[in-house]
Design a protein around this motif. Structure first.
Motif, PDB file in Angstrom:
ATOM      1  N   VAL A 140       0.845  -1.198   0.000  1.00  0.00           N
ATOM      2  CA  VAL A 140       0.000   0.000   0.000  1.00  0.00           C
ATOM      3  C   VAL A 140       0.880   1.246   0.000  1.00  0.00           C
ATOM      4  CG1 VAL A 140      -1.746   1.290   1.292  1.00  0.00           C
ATOM      5  CG2 VAL A 140      -1.863  -1.211   1.177  1.00  0.00           C
ATOM      6  N   VAL A 141       1.972   1.206   0.786  1.00  0.00           N
ATOM      7  CA  VAL A 141       2.897   2.333   0.820  1.00  0.00           C
ATOM      8  C   VAL A 141       3.520   2.543  -0.558  1.00  0.00           C
ATOM      9  CG1 VAL A 141       4.992   3.248   1.903  1.00  0.00           C
ATOM     10  CG2 VAL A 141       3.372   1.917   3.267  1.00  0.00           C
ATOM     11  N   VAL A 142       3.946   1.449  -1.181  1.00  0.00           N
ATOM     12  CA  VAL A 142       4.587   1.538  -2.504  1.00  0.00           C
ATOM     13  C   VAL A 142       3.619   2.100  -3.539  1.00  0.00           C
ATOM     14  CG1 VAL A 142       5.567   0.172  -4.382  1.00  0.00           C
ATOM     15  CG2 VAL A 142       6.249  -0.291  -2.017  1.00  0.00           C
ATOM     16  N   GLN A 143       2.398   1.566  -3.594  1.00  0.00           N
ATOM     17  CA  GLN A 143       1.425   2.010  -4.586  1.00  0.00           C
ATOM     18  C   GLN A 143       1.097   3.487  -4.424  1.00  0.00           C
ATOM     19  OE1 GLN A 143      -1.858  -0.665  -4.080  1.00  0.00           O
ATOM     20  NE2 GLN A 143      -0.706  -2.454  -4.788  1.00  0.00           N
ATOM     21  N   THR A 144       0.964   3.934  -3.173  1.00  0.00           N
ATOM     22  CA  THR A 144       0.649   5.343  -2.934  1.00  0.00           C
ATOM     23  C   THR A 144       1.799   6.235  -3.376  1.00  0.00           C
ATOM     24  OG1 THR A 144      -0.735   4.721  -1.046  1.00  0.00           O
ATOM     25  CG2 THR A 144      -0.057   7.016  -1.190  1.00  0.00           C
ATOM     26  N   CYS A 145       3.026   5.846  -3.047  1.00  0.00           N
ATOM     27  CA  CYS A 145       4.185   6.651  -3.444  1.00  0.00           C
ATOM     28  C   CYS A 145       4.363   6.658  -4.963  1.00  0.00           C
ATOM     29  CB  CYS A 145       5.441   6.131  -2.753  1.00  0.00           C
ATOM     30  SG  CYS A 145       5.498   6.466  -0.977  1.00  0.00           S
ATOM     31  N   ASP A 146       4.103   5.531  -5.614  1.00  0.00           N
ATOM     32  CA  ASP A 146       4.195   5.486  -7.073  1.00  0.00           C
ATOM     33  C   ASP A 146       3.180   6.434  -7.711  1.00  0.00           C
ATOM     34  OD1 ASP A 146       6.205   3.644  -6.867  1.00  0.00           O
ATOM     35  OD2 ASP A 146       5.018   1.921  -7.538  1.00  0.00           O
ATOM     36  N   GLN A 147       1.939   6.378  -7.241  1.00  0.00           N
ATOM     37  CA  GLN A 147       0.883   7.192  -7.836  1.00  0.00           C
ATOM     38  C   GLN A 147       1.114   8.679  -7.588  1.00  0.00           C
ATOM     39  OE1 GLN A 147      -2.704   5.598  -6.151  1.00  0.00           O
ATOM     40  NE2 GLN A 147      -2.539   3.643  -7.236  1.00  0.00           N
ATOM     41  N   ALA A 148       1.625   9.013  -6.398  1.00  0.00           N
ATOM     42  CA  ALA A 148       1.864  10.422  -6.070  1.00  0.00           C
ATOM     43  C   ALA A 148       3.268  10.871  -6.462  1.00  0.00           C
ATOM     44  CB  ALA A 148       1.642  10.647  -4.569  1.00  0.00           C
ATOM     45  N   ARG A 149       4.072   9.939  -7.009  1.00  0.00           N
ATOM     46  CA  ARG A 149       5.457  10.243  -7.402  1.00  0.00           C
ATOM     47  C   ARG A 149       6.251  10.820  -6.229  1.00  0.00           C
ATOM     48  NH1 ARG A 149       6.464   9.820 -12.751  1.00  0.00           N
ATOM     49  NH2 ARG A 149       8.173  11.325 -12.775  1.00  0.00           N
ATOM     50  N   ILE A 150       6.185  10.080  -5.125  1.00  0.00           N
ATOM     51  CA  ILE A 150       6.949  10.443  -3.928  1.00  0.00           C
ATOM     52  C   ILE A 150       8.092   9.444  -3.798  1.00  0.00           C
ATOM     53  CG2 ILE A 150       6.903  10.728  -1.434  1.00  0.00           C
ATOM     54  CD1 ILE A 150       3.927  11.263  -1.624  1.00  0.00           C
ATOM     55  N   PRO A 151       9.338   9.851  -3.772  1.00  0.00           N
ATOM     56  CA  PRO A 151      10.461   8.919  -3.587  1.00  0.00           C
ATOM     57  C   PRO A 151      10.325   8.174  -2.259  1.00  0.00           C
ATOM     58  CG  PRO A 151      11.249  11.059  -4.328  1.00  0.00           C
ATOM     59  CD  PRO A 151       9.803  11.238  -3.998  1.00  0.00           C
ATOM     60  N   LEU A 152      10.532   6.865  -2.327  1.00  0.00           N
ATOM     61  CA  LEU A 152      10.371   6.013  -1.148  1.00  0.00           C
ATOM     62  C   LEU A 152      11.701   5.368  -0.798  1.00  0.00           C
ATOM     63  CD1 LEU A 152       8.633   4.571   0.980  1.00  0.00           C
ATOM     64  CD2 LEU A 152       8.019   2.877  -0.767  1.00  0.00           C
ATOM     65  N   PHE A 153      12.218   5.702   0.376  1.00  0.00           N
ATOM     66  CA  PHE A 153      13.445   5.111   0.902  1.00  0.00           C
ATOM     67  C   PHE A 153      13.086   4.237   2.105  1.00  0.00           C
ATOM     68  CE2 PHE A 153      14.682   8.856  -1.375  1.00  0.00           C
ATOM     69  CZ  PHE A 153      15.938   8.600  -1.909  1.00  0.00           C
ATOM     70  N   THR A 154      13.966   3.284   2.407  1.00  0.00           N
ATOM     71  CA  THR A 154      13.691   2.367   3.503  1.00  0.00           C
ATOM     72  C   THR A 154      14.980   1.954   4.200  1.00  0.00           C
ATOM     73  OG1 THR A 154      12.776   0.179   4.081  1.00  0.00           O
ATOM     74  CG2 THR A 154      13.754   0.406   1.900  1.00  0.00           C
ATOM     75  N   ALA A 155      14.821   1.595   5.483  1.00  0.00           N
ATOM     76  CA  ALA A 155      15.952   1.068   6.243  1.00  0.00           C
ATOM     77  C   ALA A 155      16.107  -0.438   6.035  1.00  0.00           C
ATOM     78  CB  ALA A 155      15.772   1.360   7.735  1.00  0.00           C
ATOM     79  N   ASP A 156      15.092  -1.084   5.468  1.00  0.00           N
ATOM     80  CA  ASP A 156      15.081  -2.534   5.286  1.00  0.00           C
ATOM     81  C   ASP A 156      15.380  -2.873   3.821  1.00  0.00           C
ATOM     82  OD1 ASP A 156      14.669  -5.227   5.240  1.00  0.00           O
ATOM     83  OD2 ASP A 156      12.609  -5.164   5.987  1.00  0.00           O
ATOM     84  N   PRO A 157      16.553  -3.433   3.520  1.00  0.00           N
ATOM     85  CA  PRO A 157      16.889  -3.747   2.122  1.00  0.00           C
ATOM     86  C   PRO A 157      15.878  -4.665   1.444  1.00  0.00           C
ATOM     87  CG  PRO A 157      18.842  -3.888   3.508  1.00  0.00           C
ATOM     88  CD  PRO A 157      17.675  -3.731   4.438  1.00  0.00           C
ATOM     89  N   ALA A 158      15.214  -5.551   2.194  1.00  0.00           N
ATOM     90  CA  ALA A 158      14.235  -6.439   1.582  1.00  0.00           C
ATOM     91  C   ALA A 158      13.085  -5.673   0.948  1.00  0.00           C
ATOM     92  CB  ALA A 158      13.702  -7.425   2.621  1.00  0.00           C
ATOM     93  N   GLN A 159      12.800  -4.469   1.440  1.00  0.00           N
ATOM     94  CA  GLN A 159      11.683  -3.692   0.903  1.00  0.00           C
ATOM     95  C   GLN A 159      12.040  -2.977  -0.398  1.00  0.00           C
ATOM     96  OE1 GLN A 159      10.731  -1.344   4.373  1.00  0.00           O
ATOM     97  NE2 GLN A 159       9.371  -2.913   5.204  1.00  0.00           N
ATOM     98  N   VAL A 160      13.319  -2.955  -0.766  1.00  0.00           N
ATOM     99  CA  VAL A 160      13.699  -2.394  -2.060  1.00  0.00           C
ATOM    100  C   VAL A 160      13.127  -3.257  -3.168  1.00  0.00           C
ATOM    101  CG1 VAL A 160      15.642  -1.792  -3.559  1.00  0.00           C
ATOM    102  CG2 VAL A 160      15.767  -1.326  -1.117  1.00  0.00           C
ATOM    103  N   ARG A 161      13.132  -4.536  -2.972  1.00  0.00           N
ATOM    104  CA  ARG A 161      12.561  -5.440  -3.983  1.00  0.00           C
ATOM    105  C   ARG A 161      11.049  -5.306  -4.063  1.00  0.00           C
ATOM    106  NH1 ARG A 161      12.711 -11.967  -4.425  1.00  0.00           N
ATOM    107  NH2 ARG A 161      12.613 -12.071  -6.676  1.00  0.00           N
ATOM    108  N   LEU A 162      10.433  -4.835  -2.969  1.00  0.00           N
ATOM    109  CA  LEU A 162       8.979  -4.670  -2.956  1.00  0.00           C
ATOM    110  C   LEU A 162       8.536  -3.354  -3.580  1.00  0.00           C
ATOM    111  CD1 LEU A 162       8.162  -5.996   0.624  1.00  0.00           C
ATOM    112  CD2 LEU A 162       8.016  -7.212  -1.548  1.00  0.00           C
TER     113      LEU A 162
END
Length: 264
Positions: free
Chosen positions: A155-177
């Protein structure tokens, strides 16, 4: 006096005395105080000693997950987005580790000249509204290790994609998500393998692909969707990551990151 009257003369005084005694008995009964039957006193409930209040560990003493230093993560964000000022932070306020990480981030962001914008997610169903609440208020979103957020990361990814908000994370596994970048500790690939029931291949780390002793994982597809052109010098020090397939995006099953044809 004849004989027939003698017995009555003898008993008459006795009968009179008996009559006086009988007449006096009800009066004595009436004057006696009424005493209710004695009942045993009710047993008093045992006094319960209140349980001592739980002793909470100070925020500074809460152990954080193994991760790259937070100050280095912020430096990496500034290298990719040097003009960014407002950083959206999503976390569960009831999770001590999340609160401890946010406390550190607030101090570091303030020192770096960036302004945090916090939204909280006490429940998993709060994640969607929380991230949508950041639209138009932030220049980027940064997620920490947080169970509530991780459970709804798509849900976080889809919202950031639609709003074109860069998404960074502390968890490397979430880069693949779908997060665009994460600064992870060396060996993060190997650490993700056992959790997914798989063994990550051992690959030596090339010195030019380390950032402050950590690996910079980069999802170029996510960066493009979120409107970020990654600087060339950052690309040289990054490990490209394949996004998870749409049919199998569960991060527990896909915790193993893969380099995009580039040996780290």
């Amino acid at each position: 006096m004849n004989r027939t009257s003698r017995p009555s003369s003898i008993w008459r005084p006795r009968l009179a005395a008996l009559a006086l005694v009988c007449a006096a008995m009800p009066t004595a009964r009436a004057q006696a105080p009424h005493r209710p039957p004695t009942r045993p006193a009710p047993a008093q409930p045992a006094t319960k000693t209140p349980a001592p209040a739980p002793v909470l560990a100070p925020i500074d003493a809460v152990a954080l997950p193994d991760q790259a230093p937070l100050d280095k993560q912020i430096e990496t964000i500034r290298k990719i987005l040097p003009q960014a000022k407002r950083v959206g932070l999503i976390y569960d306020p009831g999770e001590p580790a999340s609160v401890a990480a946010i406390k550190q981030l607030l101090d570091l962001l303030s020192k770096s000249g960036m302004n945090p914008v916090e939204v909280t997610t006490p429940h998993e169903w709060d994640v969607g509204p929380a991230v949508r609440n950041l639209i138009g208020r932030v220049d980027l979103v940064y997620t920490i290790f947080d169970d509530k957020v991780a459970a709804q990361y798509q849900v976080v990814v889809q919202t950031c994609d639609q709003a074109r908000i860069p998404l960074f994370t502390a968890d490397p596994a979430q880069v693949r998500l779908g997060a665009m970048a994460s600064l992870g500790l060396p060996g993060a690939l190997k650490q993700a393998g056992p959790a997914a029931g798989r063994t990550a291949p051992h690959r030596p780390v090339r010195p030019e692909r380390t950032v402050a002793g950590a690996w910079l994982y980069l999802n170029l597809d996510a960066a493009a969707r979120q409107g970020v052109a990654v600087p060339e010098d950052v690309l040289k020090s990054a490990v490209p990551v394949n996004p998870a397939r749409a049919a199998n995006t569960d991060q527990t099953k896909n915790g193993l990151l893969k380099a995009d044809g580039v040996k780290p």
